[in-house]
Every structure is written in C-alpha cells, then in structure tokens.
Scaffold this motif. Structure first.
Motif, mmCIF file in Angstrom:
data_model
loop_
_atom_site.group_PDB
_atom_site.id
_atom_site.type_symbol
_atom_site.label_atom_id
_atom_site.label_comp_id
_atom_site.label_asym_id
_atom_site.label_seq_id
_atom_site.Cartn_x
_atom_site.Cartn_y
_atom_site.Cartn_z
ATOM 1 N N ALA A 172 0.809 -1.231 0.000
ATOM 2 C CA ALA A 172 0.000 0.000 0.000
ATOM 3 C C ALA A 172 0.840 1.278 0.000
ATOM 4 N N PRO A 173 1.954 1.351 0.731
ATOM 5 C CA PRO A 173 2.735 2.591 0.711
ATOM 6 C C PRO A 173 3.335 2.938 -0.652
ATOM 7 N N LYS A 174 3.392 1.980 -1.570
ATOM 8 C CA LYS A 174 3.954 2.226 -2.904
ATOM 9 C C LYS A 174 2.927 2.740 -3.905
ATOM 10 N N LEU A 175 1.648 2.769 -3.526
ATOM 11 C CA LEU A 175 0.630 3.214 -4.469
ATOM 12 C C LEU A 175 0.891 4.648 -4.919
ATOM 13 N N GLU A 176 0.687 4.896 -6.210
ATOM 14 C CA GLU A 176 0.887 6.236 -6.776
ATOM 15 C C GLU A 176 -0.221 7.195 -6.356
ATOM 16 N N ASN A 177 -1.443 6.699 -6.221
ATOM 17 C CA ASN A 177 -2.602 7.507 -5.870
ATOM 18 C C ASN A 177 -2.504 7.876 -4.380
ATOM 19 N N PRO A 178 -2.259 9.156 -4.064
ATOM 20 C CA PRO A 178 -2.044 9.521 -2.660
ATOM 21 C C PRO A 178 -3.260 9.284 -1.762
ATOM 22 N N ALA A 179 -4.459 9.535 -2.268
ATOM 23 C CA ALA A 179 -5.664 9.310 -1.457
ATOM 24 C C ALA A 179 -5.847 7.821 -1.176
ATOM 25 N N ALA A 180 -5.644 7.002 -2.193
ATOM 26 C CA ALA A 180 -5.769 5.555 -2.024
ATOM 27 C C ALA A 180 -4.681 5.032 -1.091
ATOM 28 N N ARG A 181 -3.483 5.538 -1.262
ATOM 29 C CA ARG A 181 -2.370 5.107 -0.417
ATOM 30 C C ARG A 181 -2.698 5.369 1.054
ATOM 31 N N GLU A 182 -3.139 6.576 1.362
ATOM 32 C CA GLU A 182 -3.437 6.926 2.749
ATOM 33 C C GLU A 182 -4.603 6.094 3.299
ATOM 34 N N ALA A 183 -5.675 5.993 2.525
ATOM 35 C CA ALA A 183 -6.853 5.262 2.988
ATOM 36 C C ALA A 183 -6.567 3.773 3.174
ATOM 37 N N LEU A 184 -5.816 3.190 2.247
ATOM 38 C CA LEU A 184 -5.545 1.756 2.351
ATOM 39 C C LEU A 184 -4.530 1.444 3.449
#
Length: 111
Positions: free
Chosen positions: A35-47
């Motif tokens: 999850a910390p590698k996700l490009e989408n910042p909102a998705a990264r934080e929420a996940l």
C-alpha cells in the motif's frame, strides 16, 4: 449487539490459528510494503489506514472491529479501482490487495 471476539466468535479465523496467522501476516505485508507504494495519494493513505486497522483488530481477535476495518478497506479499494485510469501503475497492487481482502472476508465470515 456486543462486540464479537475470538475465541467465542463464530468466525473461521477463530477456529484455525495457522490460517489466521498467515492471513494476518499477508495484511501486515500489504500495510508495510504494498500500500505505501501506491501512486494515488488518497488511495495510499486510505488503504494504509484501513489495512493497518484490519491487521491490528484481527491480531487482537476482535471480529466486529475487524469487519468494520474490512469494510473501510474495501471502500478505499473500490475508490482506488475507480481511479485506475489516472493511476494505471497501481492496478497490480490493487489486485493483490483485493485478493487478501477477499481471503480476510472469508476468515471473518463475511463472504
């Protein structure tokens, strides 16, 4: 209703400690590595938030709170999946997260 907790809760995760440990470790891996590698910042934080809470609650044997964290994580995943065209590099990681959420749903007795 009262909170359901292991070992008294009627959920598969309470019945098979080895399977539960594998699932918890997989979710912890998602929190720490995927999850910390996700490009989408909102998705990264929420996940990271949702999966982290899921790992904590399941580790404590709190089935009710684990189910809430699972729902939050699924909602965050669905929001991220809806933005795949904007963040196409996230697609494989979101697929991995989806598989683990499906496994955890089965163990929590919600699938």
């Amino acid at each position: 209703p009262p909170e359901q907790t292991c070992p008294s809760a009627a959920a598969p995760i309470c019945e098979n400690e080895e399977r539960a440990d594998v699932a918890r470790e997989a979710v912890a891996d998602l929190v720490g590595r995927v999850a910390p590698k996700l490009e989408n910042p909102a998705a990264r934080e929420a996940l990271v938030t949702g999966l982290g809470q899921l790992a904590i609650e399941v580790g404590l044997g709190n089935i009710t709170a684990g189910r809430r964290a699972l729902t939050y994580s699924r909602d965050a995943l669905n929001a991220a999946l809806a933005q795949r065209t904007t963040y196409p590099g996230d697609t494989p990681d979101l697929g991995a997260i989806e598989l683990e959420l499906d496994r955890m749903a089965s163990l929590l007795g919600t699938s």
